[in-house]
Design a protein around this motif. Structure first.
Motif, PDB file in Angstrom:
ATOM      1  N   TRP A 103      75.060 -33.313  61.002  1.00 30.00           N
ATOM      2  CA  TRP A 103      75.165 -33.149  62.460  1.00 30.00           C
ATOM      3  C   TRP A 103      76.576 -32.703  62.856  1.00 30.00           C
ATOM      4  O   TRP A 103      77.570 -33.291  62.409  1.00 30.00           O
ATOM      5  N   HIS A 104      76.641 -31.714  63.726  1.00 26.59           N
ATOM      6  CA  HIS A 104      77.957 -31.259  64.181  1.00 26.59           C
ATOM      7  C   HIS A 104      77.853 -30.504  65.500  1.00 26.59           C
ATOM      8  O   HIS A 104      76.765 -30.092  65.928  1.00 26.59           O
ATOM      9  N   ILE A 105      79.022 -30.311  66.109  1.00 30.97           N
ATOM     10  CA  ILE A 105      79.194 -29.451  67.283  1.00 30.97           C
ATOM     11  C   ILE A 105      80.110 -28.322  66.828  1.00 30.97           C
ATOM     12  O   ILE A 105      81.162 -28.579  66.224  1.00 30.97           O
ATOM     13  N   ASP A 106      79.729 -27.082  67.094  1.00 28.06           N
ATOM     14  CA  ASP A 106      80.541 -25.954  66.623  1.00 28.06           C
ATOM     15  C   ASP A 106      81.904 -25.929  67.321  1.00 28.06           C
ATOM     16  O   ASP A 106      81.986 -26.055  68.545  1.00 28.06           O
ATOM     17  N   GLY A 107      82.972 -25.775  66.530  1.00 33.74           N
ATOM     18  CA  GLY A 107      84.296 -25.525  67.093  1.00 33.74           C
ATOM     19  C   GLY A 107      84.992 -26.743  67.673  1.00 33.74           C
ATOM     20  O   GLY A 107      86.015 -26.604  68.350  1.00 33.74           O
ATOM     21  N   MET A 255      74.167 -31.494  69.641  1.00 34.68           N
ATOM     22  CA  MET A 255      74.656 -31.391  68.261  1.00 34.68           C
ATOM     23  C   MET A 255      73.507 -30.858  67.405  1.00 34.68           C
ATOM     24  O   MET A 255      72.339 -30.965  67.789  1.00 34.68           O
ATOM     25  N   HIS A 256      73.843 -30.276  66.264  1.00 33.79           N
ATOM     26  CA  HIS A 256      72.806 -29.637  65.463  1.00 33.79           C
ATOM     27  C   HIS A 256      73.113 -29.770  63.979  1.00 33.79           C
ATOM     28  O   HIS A 256      74.251 -30.068  63.583  1.00 33.79           O
ATOM     29  N   ARG A 257      72.084 -29.539  63.171  1.00 30.64           N
ATOM     30  CA  ARG A 257      72.238 -29.506  61.714  1.00 30.64           C
ATOM     31  C   ARG A 257      71.054 -28.739  61.142  1.00 30.64           C
ATOM     32  O   ARG A 257      70.047 -28.546  61.830  1.00 30.64           O
ATOM     33  N   HIS A 269      72.436 -14.821  61.460  1.00 32.38           N
ATOM     34  CA  HIS A 269      73.574 -14.161  62.104  1.00 32.38           C
ATOM     35  C   HIS A 269      73.965 -14.956  63.352  1.00 32.38           C
ATOM     36  O   HIS A 269      73.126 -15.185  64.228  1.00 32.38           O
ATOM     37  N   ARG A 270      75.229 -15.350  63.404  1.00 30.69           N
ATOM     38  CA  ARG A 270      75.692 -16.209  64.499  1.00 30.69           C
ATOM     39  C   ARG A 270      76.716 -15.492  65.371  1.00 30.69           C
ATOM     40  O   ARG A 270      77.617 -14.829  64.859  1.00 30.69           O
ATOM     41  N   THR A 271      76.555 -15.632  66.668  1.00 31.64           N
ATOM     42  CA  THR A 271      77.603 -15.236  67.607  1.00 31.64           C
ATOM     43  C   THR A 271      77.893 -16.435  68.503  1.00 31.64           C
ATOM     44  O   THR A 271      77.065 -17.342  68.624  1.00 31.64           O
TER      45      THR A 271
HETATM   46 FE   FE2 Z   1      76.829 -25.024  63.529  1.00 29.45          FE
END
Ligand code: FE2
Length: 295
Positions: A103-107, A255-257, A269-271
């Motif tokens: 689990w995390h939050i980007d940035g 949050m996501h994983r 592909h991530r933006t």
């Molecule tokens: Fe992420």
């Protein structure tokens, strides 16, 4: 009305029905902005957006964030489209990608406004695993008992890359530590973030490594318990990908994983869309040291 949104689950997730030709329409963008606040994560099933269209969609929603350029393994030829894959030919540091299993939050460990939203599109999938799970951190706060809210409201949490990748590497080498230091900050973030619009959400994730003013084990135990609370099934939407799906989530309230996969063929592909609000600041050395004390 060229866009409709149906609920995926009562407390999180929306499925967006819009023609690809209308993805950049003002009506679409306004609806996406609004629904991201309400539903946290939106799915555009099999919309098959090219990198160009994904970037144009990203640009319509806000500024492209620069931290993508700092992530290990970024492809210098297309710095704003980050390839999430274990394939070393496309991403030179797949070890970093393994951190996404947790689990995390980007940035959240970058000393700049927290990225507002992340856009992810599925290019190639793995034979097993690879679903992405999203947990609603606004709802996780809203549903806490009032007495617990009062006890948590003013706590501050230390977040670090080192904690985020501890499940991947255990104790990192000195060389790896030095690289983390160069690319990210140890941050102090409020446990309960009051956004500019007055709504509140929890800030949680594997990168959360301790609570300021608490011995390390006490802080980590509380954070673990809250993470489990936030990841209760009714607050989680799991997206089982089909190639061509595009998903956007409110990174400031979700949050996501990813469900673990080993297939090096999987490519996403991530933006990233920059945020304007900055809930925290770089941590003081004293606060960092305290979370490694046990009493
Ligand atoms: Fe992420």
């Amino acid at each position: 009305m060229s866009i409709t949104v149906e609920a995926a689950k009562p407390r999180i997730g929306g499925i967006v029905h819009v023609d690809k030709d209308h993805l950049l329409d003002d009506e679409t963008i306004e609806t996406v902005r609004h629904e991201l606040e309400q539903r946290g994560v939106l799915v555009f099933p099999q919309i098959n957006a090219s990198d160009e269209l994904q970037l144009a969609f990203t640009d319509k929603l806000g500024d492209r964030v620069n931290f993508t350029r700092q992530v290990p393994g970024s492809d210098a030829s297309s710095p704003d489209v980050y390839k999430i894959t274990l394939d070393r030919a496309l991403n030179s540091e797949p070890d970093y990608v393994l951190g996404t299993f947790f689990w995390h939050i980007d940035g959240i460990t970058i000393d700049q406004p927290l990225p507002k939203a992340t856009v992810l599109s599925a290019r190639k999938l793995s034979d097993s695993g690879g679903a992405t799970e999203f947990a609603n951190l606004y709802a996780a706060w809203d549903l806490l008992p009032e007495a617990e809210k009062r006890a948590l409201e003013n706590l501050t949490v230390i977040h670090s890359v080192e904690a985020a990748v501890r499940p991947v590497h255990g104790h990192p080498s000195e060389e790896r530590r030095a690289r983390y230091k160069a690319m990210a900050a140890v941050m102090e973030q409020p446990l309960v973030w009051t956004h500019e619009d007055g709504r509140k959400s929890l800030l949680l994730g594997t990168h959360a490594d301790g609570i300021v003013g608490m011995p390390g084990p006490h802080g980590r135990a509380l954070l673990t318990r809250l993470q489990q609370w936030a990841a209760q099934p009714e607050l989680v939407y799991t997206h089982n990908w089909t190639v061509g799906d595009l998903v956007i989530w409110n990174n400031q309230g979700v949050m996501h994983r990813v469900v673990p996969y080993t297939d090096e063929g999987r490519v996403m592909h991530r933006t990233t869309i920059a945020g304007k609000e900055k809930p925290g600041h770089a941590a003081t050395e004293e606060h960092i040291q305290r979370i490694f004390e046990i009493a």
